[in-house]
Design an enzyme around this catalytic site. Sequence first.
Site, mmCIF file in Angstrom:
data_model
loop_
_atom_site.group_PDB
_atom_site.id
_atom_site.type_symbol
_atom_site.label_atom_id
_atom_site.label_comp_id
_atom_site.label_asym_id
_atom_site.label_seq_id
_atom_site.Cartn_x
_atom_site.Cartn_y
_atom_site.Cartn_z
ATOM 1 N NE ARG A 47 -2.905 0.010 3.224
ATOM 2 C CZ ARG A 47 -2.445 0.624 4.462
ATOM 3 N NH1 ARG A 47 -1.653 2.210 4.676
ATOM 4 N NH2 ARG A 47 -1.755 0.185 5.446
ATOM 5 C CE1 TYR A 99 -16.276 10.564 -16.849
ATOM 6 C CE2 TYR A 99 -16.244 10.855 -15.041
ATOM 7 C CZ TYR A 99 -16.072 10.218 -15.775
ATOM 8 O OH TYR A 99 -16.918 8.621 -15.764
HETATM 9 C C1 LIG Z 1 -13.062 9.151 -17.011
HETATM 10 C C2 LIG Z 1 -12.967 10.088 -16.150
HETATM 11 C C3 LIG Z 1 -12.638 10.737 -15.034
HETATM 12 C C4 LIG Z 1 -12.924 9.418 -14.170
HETATM 13 O O1 LIG Z 1 -11.943 8.478 -14.474
HETATM 14 P P1 LIG Z 1 -12.649 7.076 -13.380
HETATM 15 O O2 LIG Z 1 -11.830 5.937 -14.264
HETATM 16 O O3 LIG Z 1 -14.412 6.792 -14.460
HETATM 17 O O4 LIG Z 1 -12.752 6.979 -12.363
HETATM 18 C C5 LIG Z 1 -12.543 11.221 -14.541
HETATM 19 N N1 LIG Z 1 -11.890 13.174 -16.018
HETATM 20 C C6 LIG Z 1 -12.180 12.515 -17.305
HETATM 21 C C7 LIG Z 1 -12.550 13.603 -17.894
HETATM 22 C C8 LIG Z 1 -12.550 11.693 -17.093
HETATM 23 O O5 LIG Z 1 -12.854 11.308 -18.929
#
Ligand SMILES: *Cc1c(COP(=O)(O)O)cnc(C)c1O
Length: 376
Positions: A47, A99
């Site tokens: 970890r 996002y």
């Molecule tokens: C997919 C994405 C995230 C989140 O990532 P995860 O791996 O799904 O948690 C955050 N920001 C952007 C721009 C993304 O495309």
Amino acid sequence: MKKETQAIHATNLVDETAGAIATPIFLSTTFLRDEDGSYPKGHMYSRNSNPNRDALENGLAILEGGAKAFAFASGLAAVSAVFQCLKSGDHVLMPSVGYYASMKLADEIMGPWGLQMSQVNMEDLDAIRAAIQPNTKLIWVETPANPLLGISDIQAISTLAHSLGIFVGVDNTIATPILQNPISLGADIVMHATTKYIGGHSDVLGGAIIVRDDEWSARLKRVQILMGATQNPLDCYLLARGLKTLPLRMREHSASALALAQRLEKHSAIEQVHYPGLTSHPQHALAKHQMPHGFSGMISIQVKGDEANARRVASELKLFQQATSLGGVESLVEHRRSIEGPDSKTPGNLLRLSIGLEHVDDLWEDLNSSLMPKKL
Ligand SMILES: *Cc1c(COP(=O)(O)O)cnc(C)c1O
């Protein structure tokens, strides 16, 4: 060295057991202690650190030009880690378009947790200035931003923020470390959903934070170890492998997306194309300044007609598979509004395209034939 070279060599470990060229995967959760109690290879417990995570983090830090990188179990775990470095009562300025799940994390989890969250149009410097409060500690920028691919001015926001002692974090997922380096433009923190282009094959979930200096580095290291959302060695191996071909893949994703965006813009069934590489994009000049080597592989299109017609197009596409996510070798199409749910601000006729590495002519043929309504 150039990025193509760094991407291949910065992610490698020297294997003392067998002389393997490809980095071995170290699944061990714990590491041997010396007679004097020290840890001769620098690792104690997985970890805290492990060799595969070190290799990935080293490659990411070098490609982004940061002091240190931290790998997490998902993109959202990485965003959470940045928020967890703040204190109850601190204010964070979030983008009003970005996002979807990052905004939900801010509102549903971090707000009740004690951070003060508010949103602002990150493309408008005057609006940002007006939204800053005495307790603002962090401005979170996403550029290009989901799903309309708007561009925020990293340099101008950083200059403003730093004059007031505020930090700037940039979600750099769509641009990748190959096309845009926020730290060189003044940002303090860079975030990647490594799930997307860095993994590149739609088979790993991951996130990363890269920081400019040792102060943030120390804070994030504590959060990574103590909150514990770290990335496992196998996924670190896969992401380090993805990093090696990232410069090549981004060149191809960007070239195909630009060619398709230009053709789509002239298509009679299209209302509007959103792509930062088009001269018609309202912030094209800024995009060119921040992303001098390409505009990445994401295009959003607004199809003429209603939401039902847009969904028809998505379902008739054959090479573009209908699924969420982005950045893989295979092209994907997504009707964003129906994924985001009832409070989505995304237009109903909008489709988000992730341009994969298929031949651009095959992708064009698929788009062209599905855009035209079928006459029975
Ligand atoms: C997919 C994405 C995230 C989140 O990532 P995860 O791996 O799904 O948690 C955050 N920001 C952007 C721009 C993304 O495309």
